[in-house]
Scaffold this motif. Structure first.
Motif, short mmCIF file in Angstrom:
data_model
loop_
_atom_site.label_atom_id
_atom_site.label_comp_id
_atom_site.label_asym_id
_atom_site.label_seq_id
_atom_site.Cartn_x
_atom_site.Cartn_y
_atom_site.Cartn_z
N LEU A 1 -59.35 -29.04 -44.07
CA LEU A 1 -59.09 -29.61 -42.74
C LEU A 1 -57.98 -30.65 -42.79
O LEU A 1 -57.11 -30.69 -41.93
CB LEU A 1 -60.38 -30.23 -42.19
CG LEU A 1 -60.30 -30.88 -40.82
CD1 LEU A 1 -59.80 -29.90 -39.76
CD2 LEU A 1 -61.67 -31.43 -40.40
N GLU A 2 -57.98 -31.46 -43.86
CA GLU A 2 -56.93 -32.48 -44.01
C GLU A 2 -55.55 -31.82 -44.12
O GLU A 2 -54.59 -32.26 -43.49
CB GLU A 2 -57.18 -33.31 -45.27
CG GLU A 2 -58.39 -34.20 -45.19
CD GLU A 2 -58.14 -35.46 -44.36
OE1 GLU A 2 -57.09 -36.08 -44.54
OE2 GLU A 2 -58.99 -35.78 -43.51
N SER A 3 -55.49 -30.75 -44.89
CA SER A 3 -54.22 -30.04 -45.07
C SER A 3 -53.72 -29.51 -43.73
O SER A 3 -52.56 -29.68 -43.37
CB SER A 3 -54.41 -28.89 -46.05
OG SER A 3 -53.26 -28.07 -46.05
N LEU A 4 -54.64 -28.90 -42.98
CA LEU A 4 -54.27 -28.32 -41.69
C LEU A 4 -53.73 -29.41 -40.75
O LEU A 4 -52.74 -29.21 -40.05
CB LEU A 4 -55.50 -27.64 -41.08
CG LEU A 4 -55.32 -26.90 -39.76
CD1 LEU A 4 -54.24 -25.84 -39.86
CD2 LEU A 4 -56.65 -26.26 -39.33
N GLU A 5 -54.36 -30.58 -40.77
CA GLU A 5 -53.89 -31.66 -39.90
C GLU A 5 -52.52 -32.16 -40.32
O GLU A 5 -51.67 -32.44 -39.48
CB GLU A 5 -54.92 -32.79 -39.87
CG GLU A 5 -56.19 -32.36 -39.14
CD GLU A 5 -57.09 -33.49 -38.71
OE1 GLU A 5 -56.98 -34.59 -39.29
OE2 GLU A 5 -57.91 -33.26 -37.79
N VAL A 6 -52.31 -32.26 -41.63
CA VAL A 6 -51.00 -32.70 -42.11
C VAL A 6 -49.93 -31.69 -41.71
O VAL A 6 -48.84 -32.06 -41.28
CB VAL A 6 -51.01 -32.90 -43.65
CG1 VAL A 6 -49.60 -33.20 -44.17
CG2 VAL A 6 -51.96 -34.02 -44.04
#
Lengths: 111, 100, 130
Positions: C31-36
């Protein structure tokens, strides 16, 4: 936590006025949030708010303003899919302000 | 009798492998969280699990399969349980060992 | 910051590559990657996303978290195209080890062998690993 009063019901919002729980949304919530910003919602506003709600339902994300503008243009035509039109409707920023009225979280990447 | 609980994907570390090595005949193995990927058919891990199924009982948590979109891929013979079934298992077995 | 300011300040477009190797829910990396990626898209760089190892499970169809009290963010991968993030690569070997095919994934991807993936990584200006 802050809250707003909607027809006698207390609804929780975050420090920037976005709904804490998306399920608390109703048209009245949008109207009351807009009134607090001295904004009266017209059919044109609702068109964008409803669009955002559908977009979120589909992609589970509040779109960035650039993406919103492009997507609105695709759906409602170029006379509405441009920043000038959207900023006139939502002077605090179309993605930010309209997402708030639509009961969505603040768009990812908005600071 | 022991119930082994595996919550890590078999592809990221050797938890499942060690568990299968340590688990005795007739013990139970329950897959939860990312561990549920170990319960799937047609993966590189499947042969190891199928071999262990010959003398051990395997279970997998339904909601964790559903979240990951893999409910349809479970190896035949592994029992899918809900949270109630999870609780029942922990009482049916004498000891629970978690392979973190 | 507006796009014009970015162009004046930043100048050249760089090749950014995000490498996604974790399953979607066990950790917060996916999820963090997707947001970045979504935030970074505003900077209009040349972005590639690589999915390998358990990262492939991020794209699995039919995810449904209604019984799990977590957010199902898999539909958001379908919005990446609108953010002009169009280069999605999946490592063939990782997909095969999991018995998956392109048909099992929520978005169209390009399947590359590990050798091709390693060449792709080698071409990048910036590699971010999640």
């Amino acid at each position: 936590m802050s809250s707003i009063d909607v027809g006698g019901k207390t609804i929780a919002v975050d420090e920037e006025g976005y709904l804490s729980d998306r399920n608390d949304w109703s048209k009245d919530v949008a109207v009351i949030m807009a009134k607090a910003d001295d904004c009266e919602l017209t059919d044109n506003h609702w068109e964008v708010i409803n669009f955002l709600r559908e977009y979120y339902e589909e992609y589970q994300i509040a779109p960035a303003v650039r993406v919103l503008t492009k997507a609105i243009g695709k759906k409602l035509g170029p006379d509405k899919g441009n920043s000038k039109y959207l900023y006139e409707l939502f002077p605090y920023g179309p993605a930010k302000q309209a997402c708030k009225y639509a009961g969505l979280p603040k768009p990812t990447g908005c600071v | 009798m022991l119930l082994h609980i595996v919550n890590k994907s078999p592809f990221i570390n050797n938890s499942l492998e060690s568990c299968l090595r340590a688990a005795k005949k007739n013990s139970g193995v329950l897959f939860i969280e990312d561990g549920v990927y170990g319960a799937l058919d047609n993966t590189a891990i499947t042969p190891q699990v199928k071999k262990a199924m010959k003398d051990k009982k395997f279970f997998v948590l339904a909601s964790d399969l559903k979240a990951r979109g893999v409910s349809d891929g479970v190896i035949k013979g592994i029992e899918v349980v809900d949270y109630g079934g999870f609780v029942d298992l922990t009482t049916q077995y004498d000891v629970v060992e978690s392979w973190l | 910051m507006s796009d014009d300011e970015m162009m004046q300040e930043g100048g050249t477009i760089k090749k950014f590559c995000y490498v996604n190797r974790k399953a979607p829910y066990g950790t917060v990396y996916a999820l963090e990657s997707l947001e970045v990626v979504l935030i970074g898209a505003a900077f209009e760089q040349d972005v590639s996303l690589i999915f390998m190892d358990d990262g492939i499970y991020q794209l699995k169809k039919n995810q449904d978290t209604s019984d799990s009290d977590m957010k199902n963010f898999s539909p958001t991968y379908r919005a990446l195209e609108m953010y002009d993030v169009e280069k999605l690569y999946v490592e063939k070997e990782s997909m095969e080890a999991r018995g998956l095919t392109e048909d099992d994934l929520v978005v169209p991807v390009e399947v590359k062998t590990s050798k091709e993936i390693s060449e792709l990584m080698d071409e990048q200006d910036v590699v971010l690993s999640f």
